[in-house]
Design a protein around this motif. Structure first.
Motif, PDB file in Angstrom:
ATOM      1  N   THR A   1     -24.079 -37.063  35.870  1.00  0.00           N
ATOM      2  CA  THR A   1     -23.977 -37.461  37.263  1.00  0.00           C
ATOM      3  C   THR A   1     -23.504 -36.340  38.174  1.00  0.00           C
ATOM      4  OG1 THR A   1     -21.773 -38.337  36.836  1.00  0.00           O
ATOM      5  CG2 THR A   1     -23.598 -39.899  36.766  1.00  0.00           C
TER       6      THR A   1
ATOM      7  N   GLU B   1     -22.990 -44.505  45.150  1.00  0.00           N
ATOM      8  CA  GLU B   1     -22.277 -43.246  45.312  1.00  0.00           C
ATOM      9  C   GLU B   1     -21.786 -43.072  46.752  1.00  0.00           C
ATOM     10  OE1 GLU B   1     -22.488 -38.632  43.935  1.00  0.00           O
ATOM     11  OE2 GLU B   1     -24.396 -39.648  44.239  1.00  0.00           O
TER      12      GLU B   1
ATOM     13  N   HIS C   1     -15.640 -37.816  37.126  1.00  0.00           N
ATOM     14  CA  HIS C   1     -16.464 -38.778  37.835  1.00  0.00           C
ATOM     15  C   HIS C   1     -15.934 -40.173  37.619  1.00  0.00           C
ATOM     16  CE1 HIS C   1     -20.044 -40.391  39.716  1.00  0.00           C
ATOM     17  NE2 HIS C   1     -20.432 -39.165  39.976  1.00  0.00           N
TER      18      HIS C   1
ATOM     19  N   TYR D   1     -26.405 -47.680  48.422  1.00  0.00           N
ATOM     20  CA  TYR D   1     -26.203 -46.670  47.386  1.00  0.00           C
ATOM     21  C   TYR D   1     -24.741 -46.636  46.953  1.00  0.00           C
ATOM     22  CZ  TYR D   1     -30.861 -45.045  48.517  1.00  0.00           C
ATOM     23  OH  TYR D   1     -32.207 -44.986  48.720  1.00  0.00           O
TER      24      TYR D   1
END
Length: 133
Positions: free
Chosen positions: A115, A88, A1, A86
């Motif tokens: 996550t 992400e 990630h 957002y």
């Protein structure tokens, strides 16, 4: 990630160097202050550019409430704006639309386990309770 949390610019550079990061490797961290107020630019992307140089790019709040970044300067400046606020979604969009700039997340993320979507212990509980019905 790719999210490394509250680390300094120096620590971000160290993490990239320790993993022998190639151009396109990046991580995202919280903005700890500096030239732009945290309220205007809550995140920073630290990445290895095409020349192998580590650069820091602020993720800013756009006028419409979404997220934006400016890469480069002068006439070659690239502005990327997304309507979503957002993080992400913004990072996924960057990776898909600019894969030459945002190729691979830097290894070593401490937040990976919280996550990424993983099987939850609650999944086991739910499946066992429905098996008994």
């Amino acid at each position: 990630h790719w999210f490394f949390g509250s680390i300094t610019a120096n620590k971000a550079e160290e993490d990239l160097k320790n993993h022998n990061a190639k151009p396109g490797t990046f991580l995202v961290r919280l903005n700890l202050g500096g030239a732009l107020a945290i309220e205007k630019a809550p995140y920073t992307i630290t990445r290895v550019d095409s020349r192998g140089k580590i650069v820091h790019t602020r993720v800013q709040i756009s006028k419409t409430g979404g997220l934006r970044i400016d890469i480069g300067s002068g006439e070659s400046k690239l502005k990327i704006v997304q309507s979503s606020a957002y993080l992400e979604e913004f990072i996924i969009s960057l990776c898909s639309t600019k894969p030459d700039i945002f190729t691979v997340p830097c290894p070593g993320c401490l937040f990976k386990s919280i996550t990424e979507k993983e099987k939850s212990v609650y999944d086991d509980v739910r499946s066992s309770s429905t098996d008994d019905d």
